[in-house]
Design an enzyme around this catalytic site. Structure first.
Site, PDB file in Angstrom:
ATOM      1  N   LYS A   1      42.189  32.745 112.123  1.00  0.00           N
ATOM      2  CA  LYS A   1      42.978  33.981 111.964  1.00  0.00           C
ATOM      3  C   LYS A   1      42.762  35.024 113.176  1.00  0.00           C
ATOM      4  CE  LYS A   1      43.285  34.022 106.939  1.00  0.00           C
ATOM      5  NZ  LYS A   1      43.159  34.907 105.679  1.00  0.00           N
TER       6      LYS A   1
ATOM      7  N   TYR B   1      53.237  32.762 103.637  1.00  0.00           N
ATOM      8  CA  TYR B   1      52.568  33.557 102.419  1.00  0.00           C
ATOM      9  C   TYR B   1      53.226  33.915 101.421  1.00  0.00           C
ATOM     10  CZ  TYR B   1      47.792  33.871 104.827  1.00  0.00           C
ATOM     11  OH  TYR B   1      46.786  33.479 105.381  1.00  0.00           O
TER      12      TYR B   1
ATOM     13  N   PHE C   1      48.783  43.651  98.500  1.00  0.00           N
ATOM     14  CA  PHE C   1      48.312  43.655  99.883  1.00  0.00           C
ATOM     15  C   PHE C   1      49.121  42.759 100.766  1.00  0.00           C
ATOM     16  CE2 PHE C   1      46.213  40.460  97.458  1.00  0.00           C
ATOM     17  CZ  PHE C   1      46.532  39.213  98.017  1.00  0.00           C
TER      18      PHE C   1
ATOM     19  N   ARG D   1      36.991  24.263 101.918  1.00  0.00           N
ATOM     20  CA  ARG D   1      36.902  25.562 101.062  1.00  0.00           C
ATOM     21  C   ARG D   1      35.234  26.037 100.972  1.00  0.00           C
ATOM     22  NH1 ARG D   1      41.399  27.554  98.984  1.00  0.00           N
ATOM     23  NH2 ARG D   1      40.300  28.593  97.188  1.00  0.00           N
TER      24      ARG D   1
ATOM     25  N   THR E   1      36.623  33.994  99.538  1.00  0.00           N
ATOM     26  CA  THR E   1      37.603  34.778 100.463  1.00  0.00           C
ATOM     27  C   THR E   1      37.358  35.881 100.695  1.00  0.00           C
ATOM     28  OG1 THR E   1      39.303  33.724  98.834  1.00  0.00           O
ATOM     29  CG2 THR E   1      40.037  35.945 100.037  1.00  0.00           C
TER      30      THR E   1
ATOM     31  N   ARG F   1      33.141  32.455 106.513  1.00  0.00           N
ATOM     32  CA  ARG F   1      33.074  33.744 106.275  1.00  0.00           C
ATOM     33  C   ARG F   1      32.002  34.784 106.063  1.00  0.00           C
ATOM     34  NH1 ARG F   1      37.970  31.871 102.074  1.00  0.00           N
ATOM     35  NH2 ARG F   1      39.600  32.170 103.443  1.00  0.00           N
TER      36      ARG F   1
ATOM     37  N   ASN G   1      39.519  37.650 107.287  1.00  0.00           N
ATOM     38  CA  ASN G   1      38.415  36.758 106.833  1.00  0.00           C
ATOM     39  C   ASN G   1      38.297  35.680 107.614  1.00  0.00           C
ATOM     40  OD1 ASN G   1      40.918  35.649 105.680  1.00  0.00           O
ATOM     41  ND2 ASN G   1      39.967  35.477 103.575  1.00  0.00           N
TER      42      ASN G   1
ATOM     43  N   HIS H   1      41.776  30.690 106.831  1.00  0.00           N
ATOM     44  CA  HIS H   1      42.675  30.294 105.768  1.00  0.00           C
ATOM     45  C   HIS H   1      42.662  28.637 105.432  1.00  0.00           C
ATOM     46  CE1 HIS H   1      46.009  29.518 102.950  1.00  0.00           C
ATOM     47  NE2 HIS H   1      46.299  28.387 103.664  1.00  0.00           N
TER      48      HIS H   1
ATOM     49  N   GLU I   1      51.901  23.079 103.683  1.00  0.00           N
ATOM     50  CA  GLU I   1      51.560  24.106 104.519  1.00  0.00           C
ATOM     51  C   GLU I   1      51.330  23.024 105.932  1.00  0.00           C
ATOM     52  OE1 GLU I   1      48.990  27.154 102.085  1.00  0.00           O
ATOM     53  OE2 GLU I   1      47.758  26.005 102.899  1.00  0.00           O
TER      54      GLU I   1
END
Ligand code: CMP
Length: 140
Positions: free
Chosen positions: A11, A51, A59, A87, A93, A104, A114, A117, A128
């Site tokens: 990100k 998203y 948010f 993950r 998250t 993270r 964060n 993704h 995706e």
């Protein structure tokens, strides 16, 4: 266990701090292989489309603005149980809840900013991956 592919985004908080290499090292050290990768600057249309499932969340606006705030690195990662493994490597998250050693825990600034993704299930991974990559761009 099965060889699987998952979708990943590094990100804007990570590209801003020039730590994409550190993030990729964690993914590779964790057993995942980068089989497709490109650095892009998301348009509003891409961020809102990607998203869309979060459209009703409070948010959503903040999330879209953040994802457009700088370049991102989109990736396809391959490995044994890649979705679950990614993950685990990313951590929770919210960085406050992320286990020590995860991406993270080490790098994320907040629940919104964060760092990474990762797809949450095989169906989402397939959608995706297709959102950002053609088959010809994925080289395993
Ligand atoms: P990601 O895995 O990219 O999927 C949806 C994102 O929404 C999530 O990571 C977080 O970065 C973001 N998000 C989740 N909860 C919040 C929140 N309370 N405030 C801001 N962003 C959030």
């Amino acid at each position: 266990m099965a060889l699987e592919r998952t979708f990943s985004i590094i990100k804007p908080d990570a590209t801003r701090r020039n730590i994409t290499g550190k993030v990729i090292a964690k993914l590779e050290e964790g057993g995942l292989r980068v089989v497709a990768q490109k650095r892009i600057h998301m348009t509003r249309e891409q961020a809102e489309g990607f998203y869309a499932v979060h459209r009703e969340r409070p948010f959503f606006g903040e999330l879209v603005d953040f994802m457009m705030s700088g370049p991102v690195v989109v990736q396809v990662l391959e490995g044994e149980d890649a979705i679950k493994r990614n993950r685990e490597i990313m951590g929770d998250t919210n960085p406050k809840d992320a286990s020590p050693g995860t991406i993270r825990a080490e790098f994320a600034e907040s629940i919104g900013e964060n760092t990474v993704h990762g797809s949450d299930a095989p169906e989402t991974a397939a959608v995706e991956i297709k959102f950002f990559f053609t088959d010809a761009e994925i080289v395993g």
